[in-house]
Scaffold this active site. Structure first.
Site, short mmCIF file in Angstrom:
data_model
loop_
_atom_site.label_atom_id
_atom_site.label_comp_id
_atom_site.label_asym_id
_atom_site.label_seq_id
_atom_site.Cartn_x
_atom_site.Cartn_y
_atom_site.Cartn_z
N CYS A 1 1.11 -1.12 0.14
CA CYS A 1 0.49 0.19 0.08
C CYS A 1 0.56 1.20 0.25
O CYS A 1 1.74 1.70 0.59
CB CYS A 1 -1.33 0.02 1.33
SG CYS A 1 -1.88 -1.28 1.35
N ARG B 1 4.24 -0.51 -4.75
CA ARG B 1 3.69 -0.96 -3.35
C ARG B 1 2.68 -1.88 -3.25
O ARG B 1 2.12 -2.35 -2.34
CB ARG B 1 3.67 0.39 -2.43
CG ARG B 1 5.17 0.97 -1.97
CD ARG B 1 5.18 2.61 -1.71
NE ARG B 1 4.42 1.21 0.15
CZ ARG B 1 5.36 1.43 0.86
NH1 ARG B 1 6.50 1.65 0.41
NH2 ARG B 1 5.05 0.85 1.76
N TRP C 1 -2.32 -3.15 -1.70
CA TRP C 1 -2.67 -4.14 -2.31
C TRP C 1 -3.08 -5.14 -1.08
O TRP C 1 -2.78 -4.50 0.04
CB TRP C 1 -0.76 -4.15 -1.51
CG TRP C 1 -0.25 -6.14 -1.35
CD1 TRP C 1 0.03 -6.42 -2.97
CD2 TRP C 1 -0.38 -6.64 -0.54
NE1 TRP C 1 0.00 -7.54 -2.61
CE2 TRP C 1 0.28 -8.21 -1.57
CE3 TRP C 1 -0.56 -7.13 0.20
CZ2 TRP C 1 0.53 -9.46 -0.91
CZ3 TRP C 1 -0.22 -7.86 1.43
CH2 TRP C 1 0.28 -9.11 1.10
N ASN D 1 -2.36 1.91 5.76
CA ASN D 1 -0.98 1.43 5.17
C ASN D 1 -0.39 0.03 6.20
O ASN D 1 -0.34 0.67 7.10
CB ASN D 1 -0.07 1.55 4.59
CG ASN D 1 1.21 1.19 4.74
OD1 ASN D 1 1.12 -0.07 3.73
ND2 ASN D 1 2.37 1.67 4.75
N GLY D 2 -0.75 -1.05 6.55
CA GLY D 2 -0.93 -1.81 7.42
C GLY D 2 -1.79 -2.68 7.97
O GLY D 2 -2.79 -3.15 6.90
N GLU E 1 17.42 -17.68 -6.28
CA GLU E 1 17.45 -16.43 -6.48
C GLU E 1 17.08 -16.97 -8.32
O GLU E 1 15.65 -15.90 -8.23
CB GLU E 1 18.44 -15.67 -6.33
CG GLU E 1 18.79 -14.32 -7.57
CD GLU E 1 17.24 -13.46 -6.33
OE1 GLU E 1 16.77 -14.18 -5.42
OE2 GLU E 1 17.27 -12.43 -7.29
N LYS F 1 13.59 -15.43 -9.13
CA LYS F 1 12.88 -13.74 -10.27
C LYS F 1 12.25 -15.08 -11.20
O LYS F 1 10.87 -13.88 -11.68
CB LYS F 1 14.84 -13.49 -11.41
CG LYS F 1 15.07 -13.65 -10.72
CD LYS F 1 14.71 -11.72 -10.22
CE LYS F 1 14.27 -11.31 -8.69
NZ LYS F 1 14.82 -11.60 -7.32
N GLU G 1 8.66 -15.06 -10.28
CA GLU G 1 7.91 -14.15 -9.91
C GLU G 1 7.56 -13.85 -11.28
O GLU G 1 6.13 -12.99 -10.89
CB GLU G 1 8.61 -12.99 -9.34
CG GLU G 1 8.65 -12.95 -7.68
CD GLU G 1 10.25 -12.16 -7.36
OE1 GLU G 1 9.88 -11.25 -5.99
OE2 GLU G 1 10.92 -12.00 -7.84
N HIS H 1 18.63 -36.84 -4.60
CA HIS H 1 17.40 -37.44 -3.31
C HIS H 1 15.90 -36.79 -3.55
O HIS H 1 15.31 -37.00 -2.73
CB HIS H 1 17.80 -36.41 -2.25
CG HIS H 1 19.44 -36.35 -1.79
ND1 HIS H 1 19.57 -38.20 -1.26
CD2 HIS H 1 20.62 -36.10 -2.25
CE1 HIS H 1 21.08 -37.91 -1.49
NE2 HIS H 1 22.09 -36.99 -1.56
N LYS I 1 6.05 -4.11 -3.50
CA LYS I 1 7.29 -4.67 -2.74
C LYS I 1 8.05 -4.38 -1.99
O LYS I 1 9.32 -5.22 -1.42
CB LYS I 1 8.24 -3.08 -3.86
CG LYS I 1 9.44 -2.54 -3.90
CD LYS I 1 10.36 -3.41 -4.78
CE LYS I 1 12.00 -3.04 -4.79
NZ LYS I 1 12.47 -4.54 -5.47
O1 M6R Z 1 12.64 -5.32 1.45
P1 M6R Z 1 13.49 -6.15 1.25
O2 M6R Z 1 14.67 -6.67 0.99
O3 M6R Z 1 13.55 -6.87 2.97
O4 M6R Z 1 12.16 -7.60 0.53
C1 M6R Z 1 12.27 -8.62 1.69
C2 M6R Z 1 11.47 -9.38 -0.26
O5 M6R Z 1 10.17 -8.98 0.46
C3 M6R Z 1 12.09 -9.39 -1.92
O6 M6R Z 1 13.22 -9.65 -1.17
C4 M6R Z 1 11.14 -9.80 -2.27
O7 M6R Z 1 11.34 -11.53 -2.06
C5 M6R Z 1 11.32 -9.78 -3.62
N1 M6R Z 1 10.08 -9.36 -4.46
C6 M6R Z 1 12.45 -10.39 -4.77
O8 M6R Z 1 12.54 -10.55 -6.04
#
Ligand code: M6R
Length: 612
Positions: free
Chosen positions: A2, A27, A74, A100-101, A485, A489, A492, A508, A607
């Site tokens: 948000c 956000r 969000w 927000n929260g 990672e 990616k 996502e 395994h 984000k």
């Molecule tokens: O702001 P932060 O690094 O604490 O965020 C952690 C995760 O939410 C963030 O890395 C998330 O996994 C990303 N969208 C990955 O691309």
């Protein structure tokens, strides 16, 4: 999680708020809304979808107003629809709020309010706040500020709430606990936002509101009060952010821009810290706590998502170079299992945003138990750096694409500097190892730039594989977190199912999945595990699996063995993740774009995850 914008002053509020919401859209982007105060009446416009949908809804309507609030959502409580979109109104329609929260005890408050005759339109926890303030104000016959103060004593959770009230047309009131709020100071005007990006083009002067503070914001005055109702002197800071850094700058997507920025951002993260010629490495925040690091019995790394992957790489680096046992924990799990913190433990919290609620509450818990907390964050002035004892900023610049790219490599750059410095000071790294690493680190921006030249080649590989439904990513040692990672990616931004594993674990279990329709991405650059990973590749090929391998330049053995290769420059083993992750970011980006997806705003994501 948000985005909130507010404006009060002489300008037209609507364009300021709308532009601000577009900047904060990373956000959350399932619905958006705005409330304007027009001749003593609230005009509220809300719409499911992106800010552009709200803009379309409002087009042609009268939007003249000098005060207003806006929100991009969000969803947590209640579906992402027009009704649940913010702002929410009180029962009498005189008070609008954006939030927000999460209000954790909203259900009991709502029940109580319903018994008192309040009628709710939607399902959000946030709508309850508007009604609750109205009810408390009426019951106590008190001013809005006092009613808000009383409400804050009763609600449990995390919030930034901004309140616009018809009966107080000359002010906005904002409160914060556990979510970010910045106030921009203009001439005869103030701007409120979840981060500085909506403010930057109007003023460089900002105040970061602290937890439990109430801000009474008027055109010419900002009054900050603490929870004891004492007036605080606002600490005005100068913004260190350029407008260009939050614009696409000719790229198609922020994600693309941020991938291509990496040589510069890694350089920025080294600037002023590393001087390889003179054998100097200086990290300001570390200096003061060097003894704690050297004497640490254990380090615990707390993070989430991509930052957690950076933490895993750091585990390998720190254990190898500084010989300190390291545990890497998902912050959300660590917090709720009554973690054991011993004297001499150092906590390393890694977060791009510095606002991730899971990480924030975990470090608060660790701090309470006596740990030294060192924050590695990107956003200057965010909550995590503020609650940490010390820290180092990653200097990646604003990261707007929801999928983290440049923030990851900037985190690795800081983390490797910590490992090298502590190792050297502790004597677990020899001077020659130390100097070699410094020289190798200095060359990383150029090596990353080399990989970026392979963009078109990687796009062709993406074209070949965009139709596949599942991917496996495998690596060993330092390249295991890179595999995780790479998989994150891809899922996502392309919504393709992808798993990351240590390559040796394949036999395994996951090997059962291997068949022609499963592309397996191996990160197989030359390191101590090279011969072992070549065997793992053979095992996949023997079962008709498709293999894409990230290899070092000149590796003809693997080129012949696999279906597709992406060759990257060789570097020190500990630095290889900085180089090897780049092709995986590009692969995910191109597959996402080829599938016609908005890679900057993947579905369901946001984000900055400011709720637990
Ligand atoms: O702001 P932060 O690094 O604490 O965020 C952690 C995760 O939410 C963030 O890395 C998330 O996994 C990303 N969208 C990955 O691309």
């Amino acid at each position: 999680m948000c985005g909130i914008v507010g404006y009060i002053g002489n300008r037209q509020a609507y364009p300021v708020i709308l532009k601000g919401l577009k900047r904060l859209e990373y956000r959350g982007y399932d619905s958006a809304g705005i409330a304007l105060l027009q001749e003593g009446q609230l005009a509220v416009h809300k719409k499911q979808g992106k800010v552009a949908d709200l803009e379309e809804l409002v087009a042609g309507k009268r939007v003249q107003a000098n005060i207003g609030i806006g929100h991009t959502r969000w969803a947590t409580h209640g579906a992402p629809n027009d009704i649940n979109a913010h702002p929410h109104l009180s029962g009498d329609g005189k008070l609008a709020i954006v939030h927000n929260g999460i209000i954790e005890n909203y259900a009991s408050i709502k029940k109580d309010l319903i018994q008192k005759g309040h009628r709710f339109l939607g399902d959000t926890d946030s709508e309850v706040i508007a009604h609750f303030i109205e009810e408390i104000k009426r019951q106590n016959q008190c001013a809005l500020e006092e009613a808000i103060r009383l409400v804050l004593k009763r609600i449990v959770g995390a919030y930034v709430i901004v309140i616009l009230d018809c009966d107080n047309p000359g002010e906005l009131i904002a409160v914060r606990k556990g979510s970010p709020l910045v106030i921009g100071i203009g001439k005869g005007e103030h701007f409120l936002a979840s981060d500085a990006s909506p403010i930057i083009e109007y003023t460089q002067e900002v105040v970061y509101v602290n937890d439990y503070e109430i801000a009474i914001v008027r055109p010419d005055e900002l009054v900050l009060k603490n929870s004891s109702n004492e007036v605080q002197t606002p600490y005005i800071q100068k913004l260190d952010m350029e407008l260009a850094s939050i614009e696409k700058d000719g790229y198609d997507y922020f994600m693309q821009k941020e991938i291509f920025e990496q040589p510069q951002r890694i350089f920025d993260s080294l600037r002023g810290r590393l001087n390889a010629q003179k054998g100097r490495l200086t990290l300001g925040g570390l200096h003061q706590y060097m003894d704690a690091f050297i004497q640490a019995n254990r380090m615990v790394i707390l993070a989430c998502g991509t930052s957690w992957h950076a933490g895993l790489v750091a585990e390998y680096m720190i254990e190898k170079m500084a010989r300190i046992p390291v545990e890497v924990e998902y912050a959300s799990e660590f917090r709720y299992r009554d973690p054991i913190i011993n004297k001499g433990d150092v906590i390393l919290a890694i977060s791009q945003s510095g606002e991730t609620a899971d990480t924030l509450v975990a470090i608060e818990e660790a701090k309470e138990k006596g740990a030294v907390v060192f924050g590695v964050c990107n956003v200057v002035g965010a909550s995590i750096p503020r609650v940490s004892h010390a820290g180092a900023y990653t200097h990646a610049g604003p990261e707007i694409g929801v999928a983290s790219t440049k923030a990851f490599t900037a985190q690795l750059t800081v983390l490797v500097q910590i490992a090298i410095k502590v190792g050297y000071e502790k004597g677990t790294l020899s001077p020659s190892q130390y100097f070699n690493l410094l020289h190798a680190l200095e060359q990383i921006p150029d090596k990353v730039a080399e990989v970026l030249k392979k963009d078109q080649e990687i796009k062709e590989i993406a074209r070949k594989y965009e139709g596949y439904k599942d991917f496996l990513f495998l690596g060993r040692g330092y390249n295991f977190p890179v595999a995780l990672e790479g998989a994150l990616k891809l899922k996502e931004v392309s919504y393709i199912h992808a798993e990351g594993y240590p390559a040796a674990e394949m036999k395994h279990g996951p090997i059962a999945l291997v068949e022609e329709s499963l592309p397996v991405v191996f990160i197989a650059t030359r390191d101590a595990h090279y011969s072992k990973i070549v065997s793992n590749i053979q095992e996949v090929k023997a079962r008709n699996g498709k293999v894409i391998a990230v290899v070092n330049e000149g590796d003809d053995t693997l080129r012949e063995l696999v279906d597709d290769v992406i060759a990257v420059p060789e570097t020190e083993e500990a630095l290889a993740p900085l180089v090897n992750v780049i092709p995986l970011q590009l692969l995910a980006y191109h597959i996402g774009v080829l599938k016609n997806l908005d890679v900057d705003k993947p579905r369901n994501l946001a984000k900055s995850v400011t709720v637990e």
